[in-house]
Structures are given as C-alpha cells and as structure tokens.
Design an enzyme around this catalytic site. Structure first.
Site, PDB file in Angstrom:
ATOM      1  N   HIS A   1      35.346  44.979  47.688  1.00  0.00           N
ATOM      2  CA  HIS A   1      36.363  44.767  46.617  1.00  0.00           C
ATOM      3  C   HIS A   1      35.819  45.356  45.217  1.00  0.00           C
ATOM      4  O   HIS A   1      34.681  45.010  44.842  1.00  0.00           O
ATOM      5  CB  HIS A   1      36.406  43.388  46.551  1.00  0.00           C
ATOM      6  CG  HIS A   1      37.360  42.764  47.737  1.00  0.00           C
ATOM      7  ND1 HIS A   1      37.132  41.429  48.014  1.00  0.00           N
ATOM      8  CD2 HIS A   1      38.127  43.389  48.780  1.00  0.00           C
ATOM      9  CE1 HIS A   1      38.060  41.241  48.932  1.00  0.00           C
ATOM     10  NE2 HIS A   1      38.363  42.173  49.446  1.00  0.00           N
TER      11      HIS A   1
ATOM     12  N   HIS B   1      32.267  41.629  51.481  1.00  0.00           N
ATOM     13  CA  HIS B   1      32.443  40.540  52.485  1.00  0.00           C
ATOM     14  C   HIS B   1      32.145  41.169  53.712  1.00  0.00           C
ATOM     15  O   HIS B   1      32.463  42.171  54.146  1.00  0.00           O
ATOM     16  CB  HIS B   1      34.067  39.994  52.379  1.00  0.00           C
ATOM     17  CG  HIS B   1      34.445  39.472  51.273  1.00  0.00           C
ATOM     18  ND1 HIS B   1      34.350  38.166  50.812  1.00  0.00           N
ATOM     19  CD2 HIS B   1      35.012  39.963  50.093  1.00  0.00           C
ATOM     20  CE1 HIS B   1      34.886  37.826  49.612  1.00  0.00           C
ATOM     21  NE2 HIS B   1      34.999  39.062  48.996  1.00  0.00           N
TER      22      HIS B   1
ATOM     23  N   HIS C   1      27.180  33.778  47.374  1.00  0.00           N
ATOM     24  CA  HIS C   1      28.542  34.022  48.002  1.00  0.00           C
ATOM     25  C   HIS C   1      28.557  35.539  48.498  1.00  0.00           C
ATOM     26  O   HIS C   1      29.336  35.618  49.467  1.00  0.00           O
ATOM     27  CB  HIS C   1      29.629  33.656  47.277  1.00  0.00           C
ATOM     28  CG  HIS C   1      29.786  31.973  46.943  1.00  0.00           C
ATOM     29  ND1 HIS C   1      29.628  31.799  45.311  1.00  0.00           N
ATOM     30  CD2 HIS C   1      29.706  30.833  47.397  1.00  0.00           C
ATOM     31  CE1 HIS C   1      29.613  30.531  45.544  1.00  0.00           C
ATOM     32  NE2 HIS C   1      29.506  30.065  46.709  1.00  0.00           N
TER      33      HIS C   1
ATOM     34  N   THR D   1      40.373  35.781  46.686  1.00  0.00           N
ATOM     35  CA  THR D   1      39.978  35.197  48.058  1.00  0.00           C
ATOM     36  C   THR D   1      38.838  34.225  47.823  1.00  0.00           C
ATOM     37  O   THR D   1      38.255  33.983  48.842  1.00  0.00           O
ATOM     38  CB  THR D   1      39.506  36.568  49.216  1.00  0.00           C
ATOM     39  OG1 THR D   1      38.485  36.948  48.567  1.00  0.00           O
ATOM     40  CG2 THR D   1      40.959  37.374  49.178  1.00  0.00           C
ATOM     41  N   THR D   2      38.554  33.658  46.652  1.00  0.00           N
ATOM     42  CA  THR D   2      37.427  32.827  46.331  1.00  0.00           C
ATOM     43  C   THR D   2      38.132  31.834  45.372  1.00  0.00           C
ATOM     44  O   THR D   2      39.143  32.133  44.622  1.00  0.00           O
ATOM     45  CB  THR D   2      36.091  33.345  45.639  1.00  0.00           C
ATOM     46  OG1 THR D   2      36.458  34.156  44.547  1.00  0.00           O
ATOM     47  CG2 THR D   2      35.376  34.327  46.577  1.00  0.00           C
TER      48      THR D   2
END
Length: 302
Positions: free
Chosen positions: A157, A134, A100, A243-244
């Site tokens: 992040h 990201h 991810h 955010t996941t």
C-alpha cells in the site's frame, strides 16, 4: 540537516548506535506517523480484524473487498497521473517495524517536491505519505484485496493524503481525505530481481525483525521504483476505508490487477518479523468486507 544518533532519539529498540544525517522535517514526519499508529490503540490480526470495534464493525464502506471484473463498471476513466514519482527521494530513508507491518515514511524528493497522484476518479491532488505491506505466511496468501476471487502473497500500500488537509489525522475525517495504491506481489522461485527499489527495502528487513526496530536505506530511490514493472493503465477504483483501526472511510482505492513477480526468498523475510507481543508477525491482513452495493470501476487501456 544535522547529525543524530537516530536510534536513541527515536527510542527504538533493536538497532546499533549510528550517527546519520536526517532532516528535521523527516524526523517530525516519522514521529507523527508513530503517534498516529499509537493513537489507533492496541490491535492484532489474530481474527483478521473481525474482532475490531467502532467503525471497523459498523461502517458501510469498508475495505478490503473482492474486486471482480464482471461486477465492475467499465467506463472511460482518465489516466492516473504520477507526479515526481521518478525523482530521487531524500535519503537516508527509515523503515520501521511498528508491530503491525514494515512501514516507511516517504520524504520529499531531493529537489524538495513531494511525489503525488491525481487524475482517474481522484477528488483532488494527493501527496505520498508512506508505504507498507500486508502478507501471509509460508502456508497462506496475505493480500488484503482479492482480484476475481484470487488472493496473492503480498499487497503493498502506497498511502497518499489530499493536499487540502494539513495532517493525516485531519484527512481521515473526510471521505476525500486519502488515496491508496494497492499492488499485488506473487512469490516466484527465481533468486534475483531487477526491482531495484523494492530490493533496497526488502534487503533491510532482517534488521527490523524486532518490534520497534528500524533501519536506514541509502542511495537513490524513487517512489516509482516501488511499482516495479506493473501496468498502471488498468486498475480498479472504489471508495472504501483504511484496513486498520479505526477503519476510517476516507480512502479512494486504486488497485492494479497486474501482479508483480518477486522472489520468494525476499518475501520470506517478512515472515520473520515480530509483533509487539514477540509473536511472529504473519497473516497481517484484514478479512474481505461486504461491498454493500458500492460502485467499483475498472479502467482499461484504450
């Protein structure tokens, strides 16, 4: 400390056999981070998270959001305090392609301290846990938050856990559990960069193209170096979520409007990574969420 063939021990693919010394506590943290990632279940960014379920769908305090200066409460906020951010971390560090993102669990400093943040509107003292990224693609911007309706090429992040909780899993169950710093990158055409700490990470990205692969980072690295030369005295802060999946509403966000210029050739290395399906790992950002009348605060330098 002891010597291990860490590629074999961690059962990660895509790396050559190497014997290195990694403290047992750091190995344990890497294993726990991997377990937490797997506990989130299978998910992807094909629909930018709009197909995620549970709290991701039903939550009222979700992230990311569009951070708009004119809509923010500009109030007197204490400065954000960085503790041990300038102290060298124990090395080697391990960076992993977890399918991810490119993720690096952060160990203690060489002096045995754990870098932390407090001050601002943070409800406690928060120890650093990990850093990840990201990004978009050659055609798209990939930051998660937008600042005054503008999105950037990359958003980094730096994840912290409230010291009153023992584990990340426990922290995600409480609204004061986590604190995340968001830093925006702008791709620029210059070839070289003085951002030494980030260069050490991005130079290893070609070694973690395949899902599950990892690489080590040696030499001197501090958490503070990851912030580059951005101004940390001005920031947006608000209460939101991961955010996941499972999008736990446990995060006090601090997002800096100052943007870090970083070479496009370095950022382009992110676009080569592969997810667990062997597809290009690009556009790994979640879509903008409703603010739902939450207060967003903005700190200016007095």
């Amino acid at each position: 400390m002891f010597s291990i063939g860490y590629c074999c021990l961690l059962a990660l693919c895509g790396c050559t056999l190497a014997y290195i010394e990694i403290p047992e506590a750091y190995l344990t943290a890497i294993r726990q981070d991997r377990a937490d990632e797997q506990a989130a279940g299978e998910y992807n960014y094909d629909e930018q998270g709009d197909d995620w379920t549970g709290t991701c769908q039903s939550g009222e305090n979700q992230s990311p959001i569009d951070l708009i200066y004119e809509d923010s409460k500009i109030v007197a906020i204490p400065r954000l305090r960085f503790n041990y951010y300038d102290q060298a971390l124990q090395t080697p560090l391990v960076i992993t392609n977890n399918g991810h993102t490119a993720n690096m669990v952060i160990p203690q400093t060489r002096g045995g301290q754990r870098p932390s943040i407090n001050g601002s509107l943070l409800p406690g003292n928060f120890e650093v846990q990990s850093v990840h990224f990201h990004w978009g693609s050659r055609e798209t911007k990939g930051s998660e938050h937008a600042i005054n309706f503008q999105r950037y090429d990359v958003e980094m992040h730096i994840v912290h856990k409230n010291t009153i909780y023992d584990t990340m899993g426990e922290a995600t169950m409480h609204p004061d559990g986590l604190a995340v710093l968001g830093v925006m990158f702008r791709a620029v055409d210059r070839q070289t960069s003085q951002h030494y700490g980030l260069n050490k990470i991005f130079n290893q990205l070609p070694r973690i193209v395949q899902y599950g692969s990892n690489a080590t980072i040696t030499g001197r690295l501090t958490v503070g170096q990851l912030l580059g030369n951005i101004v940390t005295g001005e920031f947006f802060t608000y209460n939101g979520s991961l955010t996941t999946p499972d999008c736990a509403e446990a995060v006090t966000w601090t997002v800096f409007p100052d943007v870090l210029d970083y070479p496009r050739r370095q950022i382009a290395k992110l676009w080569n990574l592969r997810d667990s399906r062997q597809k290009p790992l690009i556009d790994n950002y979640r879509s903008i969420q409703d603010t739902n009348n939450r207060d967003v605060y903005y700190r200016t330098i007095q």
